[in-house]
Design a protein around this motif. Structure first.
Motif, PDB file in Angstrom:
ATOM      1  N   ILE A  62       0.832  -1.218   0.000  1.00  0.00           N
ATOM      2  CA  ILE A  62       0.000   0.000   0.000  1.00  0.00           C
ATOM      3  C   ILE A  62       0.869   1.273   0.000  1.00  0.00           C
ATOM      4  CG2 ILE A  62      -0.255   0.359   2.515  1.00  0.00           C
ATOM      5  CD1 ILE A  62      -3.283   0.465   0.270  1.00  0.00           C
ATOM      6  N   LEU A  63       2.161   1.124   0.290  1.00  0.00           N
ATOM      7  CA  LEU A  63       3.030   2.301   0.457  1.00  0.00           C
ATOM      8  C   LEU A  63       2.929   3.313  -0.698  1.00  0.00           C
ATOM      9  CD1 LEU A  63       5.197   3.847   2.060  1.00  0.00           C
ATOM     10  CD2 LEU A  63       6.926   2.366   1.025  1.00  0.00           C
ATOM     11  N   PRO A  64       2.995   2.894  -1.976  1.00  0.00           N
ATOM     12  CA  PRO A  64       2.908   3.907  -3.047  1.00  0.00           C
ATOM     13  C   PRO A  64       1.601   4.711  -2.999  1.00  0.00           C
ATOM     14  CG  PRO A  64       3.736   1.822  -3.912  1.00  0.00           C
ATOM     15  CD  PRO A  64       3.283   1.546  -2.509  1.00  0.00           C
ATOM     16  N   GLU A  65       0.506   4.068  -2.595  1.00  0.00           N
ATOM     17  CA  GLU A  65      -0.776   4.800  -2.497  1.00  0.00           C
ATOM     18  C   GLU A  65      -0.747   5.795  -1.345  1.00  0.00           C
ATOM     19  OE1 GLU A  65      -4.390   2.277  -2.773  1.00  0.00           O
ATOM     20  OE2 GLU A  65      -3.037   0.766  -3.595  1.00  0.00           O
ATOM     21  N   VAL A  66      -0.116   5.385  -0.240  1.00  0.00           N
ATOM     22  CA  VAL A  66      -0.022   6.300   0.906  1.00  0.00           C
ATOM     23  C   VAL A  66       0.861   7.501   0.529  1.00  0.00           C
ATOM     24  CG1 VAL A  66       0.648   6.542   3.339  1.00  0.00           C
ATOM     25  CG2 VAL A  66      -0.402   4.415   2.546  1.00  0.00           C
ATOM     26  N   LEU A  67       1.938   7.226  -0.199  1.00  0.00           N
ATOM     27  CA  LEU A  67       2.830   8.327  -0.608  1.00  0.00           C
ATOM     28  C   LEU A  67       2.108   9.273  -1.562  1.00  0.00           C
ATOM     29  CD1 LEU A  67       6.227   6.420  -1.026  1.00  0.00           C
ATOM     30  CD2 LEU A  67       5.412   7.775   0.922  1.00  0.00           C
ATOM     31  N   ALA A  68       1.269   8.717  -2.426  1.00  0.00           N
ATOM     32  CA  ALA A  68       0.487   9.576  -3.335  1.00  0.00           C
ATOM     33  C   ALA A  68      -0.490  10.429  -2.520  1.00  0.00           C
ATOM     34  CB  ALA A  68      -0.267   8.710  -4.345  1.00  0.00           C
ATOM     35  N   TRP A  69      -1.045   9.835  -1.456  1.00  0.00           N
ATOM     36  CA  TRP A  69      -1.980  10.571  -0.576  1.00  0.00           C
ATOM     37  C   TRP A  69      -1.230  11.710   0.129  1.00  0.00           C
ATOM     38  CZ3 TRP A  69      -3.061  11.759   4.527  1.00  0.00           C
ATOM     39  CH2 TRP A  69      -4.396  11.995   4.862  1.00  0.00           C
ATOM     40  N   HIS A  70      -0.020  11.409   0.607  1.00  0.00           N
ATOM     41  CA  HIS A  70       0.823  12.468   1.201  1.00  0.00           C
ATOM     42  C   HIS A  70       1.079  13.575   0.167  1.00  0.00           C
ATOM     43  CE1 HIS A  70       3.112   9.976   4.551  1.00  0.00           C
ATOM     44  NE2 HIS A  70       1.803   9.969   4.722  1.00  0.00           N
ATOM     45  N   ALA A  71       1.508  13.146  -1.028  1.00  0.00           N
ATOM     46  CA  ALA A  71       1.892  14.121  -2.060  1.00  0.00           C
ATOM     47  C   ALA A  71       0.705  15.009  -2.429  1.00  0.00           C
ATOM     48  CB  ALA A  71       2.431  13.388  -3.289  1.00  0.00           C
ATOM     49  N   ALA A  72      -0.495  14.429  -2.447  1.00  0.00           N
ATOM     50  CA  ALA A  72      -1.691  15.216  -2.793  1.00  0.00           C
ATOM     51  C   ALA A  72      -1.933  16.319  -1.761  1.00  0.00           C
ATOM     52  CB  ALA A  72      -2.909  14.298  -2.880  1.00  0.00           C
ATOM     53  N   ARG A  73      -1.411  16.144  -0.556  1.00  0.00           N
ATOM     54  CA  ARG A  73      -1.536  17.173   0.483  1.00  0.00           C
ATOM     55  C   ARG A  73      -0.277  18.029   0.586  1.00  0.00           C
ATOM     56  NH1 ARG A  73      -4.597  13.457   0.522  1.00  0.00           N
ATOM     57  NH2 ARG A  73      -6.758  13.741   1.176  1.00  0.00           N
ATOM     58  N   GLY A  74       0.649  17.800  -0.324  1.00  0.00           N
ATOM     59  CA  GLY A  74       1.867  18.619  -0.359  1.00  0.00           C
ATOM     60  C   GLY A  74       2.914  18.225   0.660  1.00  0.00           C
ATOM     61  N   VAL A  75       2.760  17.053   1.291  1.00  0.00           N
ATOM     62  CA  VAL A  75       3.755  16.628   2.292  1.00  0.00           C
ATOM     63  C   VAL A  75       5.084  16.381   1.564  1.00  0.00           C
ATOM     64  CG1 VAL A  75       4.386  14.770   3.902  1.00  0.00           C
ATOM     65  CG2 VAL A  75       2.018  15.611   3.812  1.00  0.00           C
TER      66      VAL A  75
END
Ligand SMILES: CC(C)(COP(=O)(O)OP(=O)(O)OC[C@H]1O[C@@H](n2cnc3c(N)ncnc32)[C@H](O)[C@@H]1OP(=O)(O)O)[C@@H](O)C(=O)NCCC(=O)NCCS
Length: 250
Positions: A62-75
């Motif tokens: 699931i890590l790539p999806e979580v990273l995409a979720w972070h990136a969508a929030r600008g983390v």
């Protein structure tokens, strides 16, 4: 898989053991679906104690999806990586120890900002950051100052709907009995003095043994440092350690 394991800092010596024991495909698919459902919520899957390699495989999947979720929030990517690298330090014999802990990382609520971790939560409707202290480096006042200063702007920027004015910490590190053993200028006591204590929450004997000595409860404890001597002597005299909750304004 190897690339993801490298990215979260799983030692090469552990990676072979991980790859040698893949979990059941159907169980993995189901676990990943649950993690996907938890992403963005404040709820986490509870892993059964004998989950084997399943949690680690599920988290890495699931890590790539979580990273995409972070990136969508600008983390920033470095914050994501600093956060997720705790996985690498918790793999033993190809399995993740205490896998339930990583629910916070993978639902998108916990972030490591410098020395400290901050977990988005609420208390009686108020948004609160729950502070956690990963092991691995000294808890210097300078490093804590820098983390605490970074927290409010970080969350205001990436989670603008949530206004975090206060942080809470529930830890054995806030047990006032430590002052009977450690020097006034120790990092632990200096950290403790930042907080206004609220309550004695629960006995922490087993957690202290696990966190400080990386030993199961009841194991023979070494007495190499001031803290080790303090913990071991306190327990040997029939006393207990406690997790204490403390608050600080951000
Ligand atoms: C929190 C932590 C980073 C503090 O380490 P620190 O900055 O070195 O702490 P201090 O400066 O207050 O150390 C005081 C004394 O305790 C010793 N000490 C501190 N943490 C220790 C540890 N994990 N194991 C053994 N000894 C430790 C130090 O060596 C020092 O003793 P010495 O003067 O004889 O060398 C460390 O205890 C740690 O990693 N703990 C595990 C993580 C944890 O419990 N988190 C909280 C979860 S609720």
């Amino acid at each position: 898989m190897r690339e993801l394991m490298d990215w979260v800092g799983i030692p090469v010596t552990e990676q072979a053991a991980v790859l040698a024991s893949p979990p059941d495909e159907q169980q993995l698919t189901a676990a990943v679906a649950e993690l996907r459902r938890d992403l963005g919520t404040l709820e986490s899957r509870a892993w059964p104690a004998d989950s084997g390699t399943l949690p680690l495989y599920a988290y890495l999947t699931i890590l790539p999806e979580v990273l995409a979720w972070h990136a969508a929030r600008g983390v920033p990517r470095e914050v994501s990586q600093a956060t997720m690298r705790q996985l690498g330090s918790r793999v033993r014999d190809g399995e993740l120890i205490r896998p339930y802990w990583f629910g916070r990382h993978f639902r998108g609520s916990l972030y490591r900002l410098g020395r400290l971790q901050f977990d988005r939560t609420t208390r009686h409707g108020e948004p609160i950051l729950d502070i956690h202290i990963p092991s691995g480096e000294p808890l210097t006042p300078e490093a804590c100052d820098s983390s605490l200063t970074a927290a409010r702007p970080f969350f205001a920027r990436h989670f603008p709907a949530e206004d975090y004015k206060r942080a809470v910490c529930t830890s054995w590190l806030l047990d006032p009995q430590l002052a009977d053993y450690l020097p006034e200028d120790s990092n632990i006591l200096r950290f403790q003095r930042r907080f206004t204590p609220e309550t004695v929450v629960s006995q922490a004997d087993d957690d202290v043994t696990t966190f400080v000595f990386d030993q199961p409860p009841g194991a023979e404890l070494p007495r190499r440092t001031t803290l080790e001597r303090a913990i071991a002597d306190h327990l040997a005299n029939g006393n207990h350690w406690h997790h204490v909750t403390g608050w600080l304004p951000l």
